[in-house]
Design a protein around this motif. Structure first.
Motif, PDB file in Angstrom:
ATOM      1  N   THR A  72       0.849  -1.189   0.000  1.00  0.00           N
ATOM      2  CA  THR A  72       0.000   0.000   0.000  1.00  0.00           C
ATOM      3  C   THR A  72       0.887   1.241   0.000  1.00  0.00           C
ATOM      4  O   THR A  72       2.025   1.204   0.485  1.00  0.00           O
ATOM      5  N   PHE A  84      -3.435   3.640  -1.741  1.00  0.00           N
ATOM      6  CA  PHE A  84      -3.436   2.919  -3.004  1.00  0.00           C
ATOM      7  C   PHE A  84      -2.993   1.485  -2.752  1.00  0.00           C
ATOM      8  O   PHE A  84      -2.119   1.217  -1.929  1.00  0.00           O
ATOM      9  N   GLN A  90      -4.810   0.664  -7.938  1.00  0.00           N
ATOM     10  CA  GLN A  90      -5.959   1.560  -7.838  1.00  0.00           C
ATOM     11  C   GLN A  90      -6.082   2.198  -6.454  1.00  0.00           C
ATOM     12  O   GLN A  90      -5.461   1.751  -5.490  1.00  0.00           O
ATOM     13  N   VAL A  91      -6.927   3.233  -6.411  1.00  0.00           N
ATOM     14  CA  VAL A  91      -7.214   3.903  -5.143  1.00  0.00           C
ATOM     15  C   VAL A  91      -8.035   2.954  -4.285  1.00  0.00           C
ATOM     16  O   VAL A  91      -9.099   2.481  -4.691  1.00  0.00           O
ATOM     17  N   TYR A 166      -0.291   8.805 -10.521  1.00  0.00           N
ATOM     18  CA  TYR A 166      -1.234   9.595  -9.738  1.00  0.00           C
ATOM     19  C   TYR A 166      -0.527  10.807  -9.149  1.00  0.00           C
ATOM     20  O   TYR A 166       0.559  10.680  -8.567  1.00  0.00           O
TER      21      TYR A 166
END
Length: 599
Positions: A72, A84, A90-91, A166
């Motif tokens: 994470t 994430f 992904q979030v 991101y």
């Protein structure tokens, strides 16, 4: 002497006593509530320690991936705390740090507010490799690398490199870029399928209300057009969507595609109980160039605050369901600015609404005065109408109606004028129905025993559920129902009852209306109930002032008699009604003559 059908001085005293009792009742429970809140605050601290956030185990996410493979990463700002997952890149968590979620255990908004948590959101890009196998990025394991407020997630698939980049920006914004290298050697597709599964978390007190406000929202036609869908399915296969979002009552998760989503479709399903309200699934295609996926997106995890939404200049302000056309204009251009101006005086939300009600009443006072003056005039001529009805007791109903209208015409009374206040107040009511449960400035603002004016108050809890009413009684809704009932009694005294057989008694119907109103208000925003309690209490005071101070029945009677002496021109409406009745009478006579000929 005509008997007074209105309200006498003893009734005035009764009304005043009732208001004092209601206000005393409210203040009593306000003090009681403050003591309860102190106890709950102590319990809350203990509960928060017990319910510390647990780390998600990788084995629960995907059984095919070993726990050690999942990592994470985090990006934080003043507004957003994001986490994430390397599974899917992904979030996996979105917390709005400046807001709190409602806690059903403590009956307070004291929980961290997560739009995304516990796997309620899952997204990825899907395509086929050259063997026909379906590949979805949400199943790939990415490697995170952070640099300041930018996080790069990298995955490899058969020699192809996929990067999710991101960047956390101000104003609840997360820039999201997708870059691939070598993907053309793996796939021949010219577009990728973006699939997003999202379960709406229950964040507010009023579950049914929040569920009804949870839906798809999206813009197209270069951000110019907006639409929403709260039904089972959405289908926009012909339009290119600029952004697609999942709207909740006060928050929204939105993804914008710089080159748009095509062939978009989705479905949604309500969840009756538990932590989630609705399950929504979206699918739309994004273009690939030379079988490489290089596209720019932006995520927005934002509160539905109107100035903030307008600042993006992407038609986000349409997400707020403030009503269409004139209704929406009233909320945006009148009620919201008026609330904000009064709130700057340092008053609590409930007293701001109180002053808003008075201002609206002052604006409508000329119309209200004409309505009550008309009511007084109708009361004065009531004996003449009763006399005509007695004389024409056995006559044709149409003839009775004509005689009654002739009395109104000679007295200068326009019955249609009484409909104007009702017509004016219908759009105001609908605007406020949209305003109170959607104005985020009211969210979490308490008043007396209502802890949140955007949700119902449930001071009186029931040990069972009543259909359409629920398991509680809202005190604000009860108080509002009582004053509406009093107002109805005061205004229905001069109502003329239908003379035709089989016609319903309008007085009875008017008395039933306030009771049905209770069922509507009991689960609605308590701010709306408080507004209409004050509004109808003011209506009652206006009637009493007009009746005992402003209007003189003797003068009105003299004016009516003077009107009778003057030649009175027919109004357009009166002329049309007379002509319609005359035609109806001729038709009736013709039908009777035909029946006699057959005999």
């Amino acid at each position: 002497m005509q008997q007074n059908n209105g309200i006498d001085k003893s009734q005035m005293i009764s009304f005043a006593v009732l208001c004092l009792v209601l206000f005393g009742f409210m203040f009593y429970f306000q003090n009681k509530q403050s003591k309860e809140e102190q106890l709950k605050a102590q319990e809350q601290k203990i509960e928060q320690v017990k319910n510390a956030v647990k780390q998600t185990q990788a084995s629960n996410i995907n059984p095919n991936v070993t726990p050690g493979a999942i990592q994470t990463a985090r990006l934080n700002s003043k507004e957003l705390n994001l986490e994430f997952s390397s599974l899917g890149g992904q979030v996996s968590k979105v917390q709005l740090s400046e807001y709190k979620a409602y806690n059903h255990k403590t009956d307070n908004a004291d929980l961290p507010l997560y739009l995304i948590d516990k796997k309620n959101s899952n997204y990825g890009f899907q395509f086929k490799d050259k063997t026909g196998k379906v590949i979805n990025t949400k199943d790939l394991v990415f490697t995170p690398a952070a640099n300041g407020n930018t996080l790069t997630m990298t995955a490899n698939y058969n020699g192809a490199v996929i990067e999710f980049i991101y960047t956390l920006l101000p104003k609840y914004t997360l820039d999201f870029k997708v870059r691939t290298k070598g993907l053309a050697a793996v796939t021949s597709d010219n577009k990728a399928d973006f699939i997003w599964d999202y379960s709406v978390r229950n964040l507010e007190k009023g579950r049914a209300q929040e569920q009804s406000h949870s839906e798809f929202s999206y813009a197209f036609n270069n951000y110019k057009d907006y639409d929403y869908d709260g039904r089972t399915e959405m289908n926009e296969e012909k339009e290119t969507l600029n952004w697609i979002g999942v709207k909740q009552q006060f928050f929204s998760s939105v993804i914008e595609a710089k080159n748009g989503f095509t062939q978009s479709k989705g479905n949604q399903e309500a969840i009756e109980e538990g932590e989630y309200l609705k399950k929504l699934n979206f699918e739309g295609f994004v273009q690939m160039t030379g079988s490489e996926l290089n596209q720019d997106f932006t995520w927005y995890f934002m509160p539905l605050d109107l100035p903030l939404l307008k600042s993006y200049d992407k038609n986000f302000d349409e997400i707020l369901p403030l009503g269409w056309s004139f209704i929406g204009w009233m909320n945006r251009g009148f009620f919201m600015p008026m609330y904000n101006i009064i709130a700057e005086w340092g008053l609590t939300a409930g007293w701001v609404i109180f002053l808003m009600t008075i201002i609206v009443k002052l604006i409508l006072s000329p119309i209200m005065y004409k309505q009550h003056k008309l009511s007084a005039m109708m009361k004065v001529i009531r004996p003449e109408i009763d006399e005509v009805n007695a004389k024409l007791k056995d006559a044709d109903p149409m003839k009775k109606q004509q005689a009654t209208m002739e009395i109104y015409r000679k007295a200068g009374v326009n019955q249609m004028a009484g409909c104007l206040p009702a017509l004016v107040q219908i759009p105001i009511f609908y605007a406020l129905f949209r305003f109170f449960p959607n104005f985020i400035d009211l969210r979490g603002k308490g008043f007396w025993f209502a802890k949140d004016l955007t949700a119902y108050d449930d001071l009186i809890k029931l040990p069972f559920k009543i259909p359409f009413l629920g398991d509680h009684l809202s005190v604000f809704a009860l108080a509002c129902t009582i004053v509406i009932l009093i107002y109805t009694v005061m205004t229905s005294g001069n109502m003329q009852q239908p003379q035709q057989e089989g016609m319903p008694n309008m007085k009875v119907l008017m008395y039933i209306f306030p009771i049905t109103f209770l069922f509507f208000l009991n689960t609605s925003a308590s701010g709306l109930s408080w507004y209409y309690f004050v509004s109808n209490a003011i209506n009652i005071l206006i009637i009493l002032v007009i009746k005992y101070v402003i209007l003189d029945e003797k003068k009105i009677h003299a004016q009516i008699q003077a009107n009778k002496e003057k030649p009175k021109a027919e109004g357009k409406f009166q002329k049309r009604m007379r002509e319609m009745m005359e035609k109806a009478q001729e038709q009736q006579k013709y039908q009777e003559s035909q029946k006699n000929k057959k005999k």
